[in-house]
Scaffold this active site. Structure first.
Site, PDB file in Angstrom:
ATOM      1  CG  ASP A 210      -3.230  -5.065 -35.924  1.00 36.85           C
ATOM      2  OD1 ASP A 210      -2.257  -5.359 -36.643  1.00 36.85           O
ATOM      3  OD2 ASP A 210      -3.297  -5.352 -34.716  1.00 36.85           O
TER       4      ASP A 210
ATOM      5  CB  CYS B  79      -6.934   2.096 -28.201  1.00 40.16           C
ATOM      6  SG  CYS B  79      -7.142   0.529 -29.060  1.00 40.16           S
TER       7      CYS B  79
ATOM      8  CG  HIS C 121      -1.952  -0.984   1.237  1.00 37.41           C
ATOM      9  ND1 HIS C 121      -2.932  -0.994   0.285  1.00 37.41           N
ATOM     10  CD2 HIS C 121      -2.203  -2.021   2.047  1.00 37.41           C
ATOM     11  CE1 HIS C 121      -3.748  -2.003   0.520  1.00 37.41           C
ATOM     12  NE2 HIS C 121      -3.326  -2.643   1.582  1.00 37.41           N
TER      13      HIS C 121
ATOM     14  CD  GLU D 299      -6.980  -5.296 -33.418  1.00 38.22           C
ATOM     15  OE1 GLU D 299      -5.976  -4.572 -33.390  1.00 38.22           O
ATOM     16  OE2 GLU D 299      -7.165  -6.215 -32.598  1.00 38.22           O
TER      17      GLU D 299
HETATM   18  C1  PEP Z   1      -3.919  -1.540 -32.983  1.00 41.96           C
HETATM   19  O1  PEP Z   1      -3.830  -2.519 -33.725  1.00 41.96           O
HETATM   20  O2  PEP Z   1      -4.142  -0.394 -33.376  1.00 41.96           O
HETATM   21  C2  PEP Z   1      -3.743  -1.700 -31.529  1.00 41.96           C
HETATM   22  C3  PEP Z   1      -4.024  -0.727 -30.696  1.00 41.96           C
HETATM   23  O3  PEP Z   1      -3.263  -2.893 -31.080  1.00 41.96           O
HETATM   24  P1  PEP Z   1      -1.748  -3.375 -31.217  1.00 41.96           P
HETATM   25  O4  PEP Z   1      -0.939  -2.188 -31.682  1.00 41.96           O
HETATM   26  O5  PEP Z   1      -1.342  -3.859 -29.883  1.00 41.96           O
HETATM   27  O6  PEP Z   1      -1.875  -4.450 -32.221  1.00 41.96           O
HETATM   28 MG    MG Z   2      -3.903  -4.491 -32.936  1.00 44.95          MG
END
Ligand code: PEP
Ligand code: MG
Length: 539
Positions: A450, A497, A187, A426
């Site tokens: 991807d 992301c 902690h 993706e």
């Molecule tokens: C992506 O493919 O955009 C992604 C966030 O995953 P990674 O880069 O880990 O494949």
């Molecule tokens: Mg990916």
């Protein structure tokens, strides 16, 4: 002299060294005549200790958030534990001794009992039992809390620091703290990271250092005692550079991710492991938008156990103190190979056996991770998303497995929380069926890395194709647009992301499309915030 330990939180501190003044907890055994009066003394002291803990809880709640403050609530509950109270009262009555002795003995016995347990989490509670017992003894003997023997800010050295001690520190007097004991998951370590104080553990400092000059290098886990002029100058410069960076960042910390016309967007951070959470907090991200859980597998020489994974997810969730943590299930294969999975060599791994395809065939591996995730969801706000989806039937299958896991946990009486379920968008196939997918999930997270690879048919690992890997390609932007529209139609929120989320030349485009969330690497959070705050969507 240079000592190397382990860093709990980065940064540079330069200043005098001072050893933390611990309470003298030597408790004497004294015979008493009136045992019932002694029992009453104990009960009163216990109530006072609980009031102190409630105060500490409020203080910690304001400073470091609910998840980190929770320890003081747990301590209050421990003080009311029937076995604990009975043990103290029995010792007083059976041996006719003072309450201090009975509490200290009970504390020792119980903490030894916890320390001998198999479960690492329970073993960790041994320190908590000691901590609450010391507190009650302090109240009984009228002692005040230990402290810092200085009026100027110091690098504080301690054998170990209990959570209650850490939170009581006058932070204006602490440049850094350095302990001999402690673990990265204690902690205290969690609190230190959250408090933004550079901190080291595992430093076996000599006792004759009071008042000497010291340097803490929290980036490499080093304590330098009595540095020479040259080292001092080098670190002063490093510290100034750090301060300059922090000043620039600070201006945007705590500010909203809101455009000039008032449109708000969630800005989260991507991480690869527990160790990255400090950066997320330092850069003031509103949550974690992508925890690439495969790094737990990559760092390991064998399948990480349910318990190990649970601990990692729980630590992240607790550190994020109620903020959203989106964990992506195992995404190995392609460029992320793990020996012990014994995957066959493929001619075309990027289009091969990877991510959810492996999980849906190696159900036990998948279930182990899901159990760990759902168990951890009890300790924070965890969402789970699945990589490399290409069909609705995959999602239906995943949801069936999730239901099985939840039922198993319920049958075993293991608690879990509410978990949002999402899929990564993706693959072009996923984009084309977003309308159907949206009915099955709570959210979409667009993996532009991807998505670009598969849409443009360009291996993202092949440097010879760098010039062709155009993530601003209109096909990609149209796919993002389509995903947002279909997601919203079906009631799913939509985030990005992939790396493109941090491209500030596209921030306005994404916001105009209606993207709800951007998740970027921690160091990019504040520059994206800056971009958002300069956009006017009304124009
Ligand atoms: C992506 O493919 O955009 C992604 C966030 O995953 P990674 O880069 O880990 O494949
Ligand atoms: Mg990916």
């Amino acid at each position: 002299m240079e000592l190397v330990g382990k860093s709990v939180f980065g940064g540079v501190a330069i200043g005098k060294l001072s050893i933390y003044q611990k309470q003298d907890n030597v408790v004497k055994r004294v015979k008493v005549d009136d045992v019932e009066a002694e029992v009453t003394r104990f009960q009163t002291a216990k109530e006072t200790a609980k009031t102190q803990l409630a105060g500490l809880y409020d203080k910690a709640l304001k400073e470091v958030g609910e998840a980190n403050a929770m320890v003081f609530e747990v301590h209050q509950m421990m003080l009311d534990d029937l076995d604990y109270v009975e043990s103290v009262e029995n010792i007083i009555r059976a041996q006719g001794v003072n309450a201090e002795y009975a509490v200290a003995t009970t504390g020792d016995n119980f903490s030894q009992m916890f320390a001998a347990m198999d479960d690492e989490y329970m073993r960790g509670r041994a320190a908590d039992i000691k901590d609450i017992s010391n507190r009650v003894v302090d109240v009984l003997s009228g002692a005040s809390a230990g402290g810092i023997n200085s009026t100027e800010p110091v690098i504080l050295l301690a054998e170990d620091l209990a959570p209650s001690e850490t939170v009581q520190l006058d932070k204006s007097l602490v440049l850094s703290f350095v302990t001999k004991l402690g673990s990265t998951n204690s902690h205290t370590a969690i609190l230190a990271r959250t408090m933004n104080i550079p901190a080291l553990i595992g430093i076996n400092y000599p006792e004759d250092v009071e008042g000497k000059m010291g340097i803490v290098d929290g980036f490499i886990g080093k304590l330098i005692i009595d540095p020479d002029e040259e080292t001092l100058k080098k670190y002063q410069k490093k510290k100034e550079e750090e301060e300059e960076k922090a000043r620039l960042l600070l201006e945007l910390k705590g500010k909203e991710n809101v455009t000039l016309d008032g449109t708000k967007v969630n800005l989260y951070a991507n991480i690869g492991g527990v160790g990255d959470v400090a950066d997320v907090l330092k850069n003031d991200a509103g949550g974690i938008g992508l925890f690439r859980s495969e790094f737990l597998y990559l760092e390991s020489s064998d399948y990480p156990s349910e318990e190990d994974q649970f601990k990692a997810y729980r630590t992240v969730a607790e550190n994020m103190a109620g903020k959203k943590v989106i964990i992506r299930t195992l995404d190995i294969g392609a460029d992320k190979q793990v020996d012990y999975f014994n995957l066959k060599k493929e001619d075309n791994p990027a289009m091969g056996y990877r991510a959810i395809r492996i999980c849906l065939e190696r159900i036990e591996v998948f279930k182990t991770q899901l159990r760990a995730l759902w168990r951890a969801s009890y300790y924070g706000k965890i969402s789970v998303m699945f990589p490399m989806i290409i069909s609705v039937s995959e999602v239906i299958k995943i949801k069936e497995i999730v239901e099985e896991v939840k039922k198993e946990l319920s049958d075993q009486g293991i608690p879990y929380g509410e978990v949002e379920i999402g899929v990564m968008i993706e693959t072009p196939a996923a984009v084309m069926i977003t309308e159907e997918l949206a009915k099955e999930v709570d959210f979409f997270s667009i993996g532009t890395n991807d998505l670009t690879q598969y849409t443009l048919a360009i291996d993202r690992q092949n440097p010879a194709l760098d010039n062709f890997y155009d993530s601003h390609h209109p096909a990609i932007l149209k796919m993002i647009q389509m995903t947002v529209e279909n997601g919203h139609k079906g009631g799913a929120w939509v985030g990005i992301c992939g790396e493109l989320g941090a491209d500030t030349t596209l921030t306005e485009t994404f916001l105009r499309m209606g993207v709800d969330e951007l998740s970027v690497s921690p160091s990019r959070v504040l520059s994206v915030r800056n971009a958002i705050r300069n956009i006017d969507l009304s124009k």
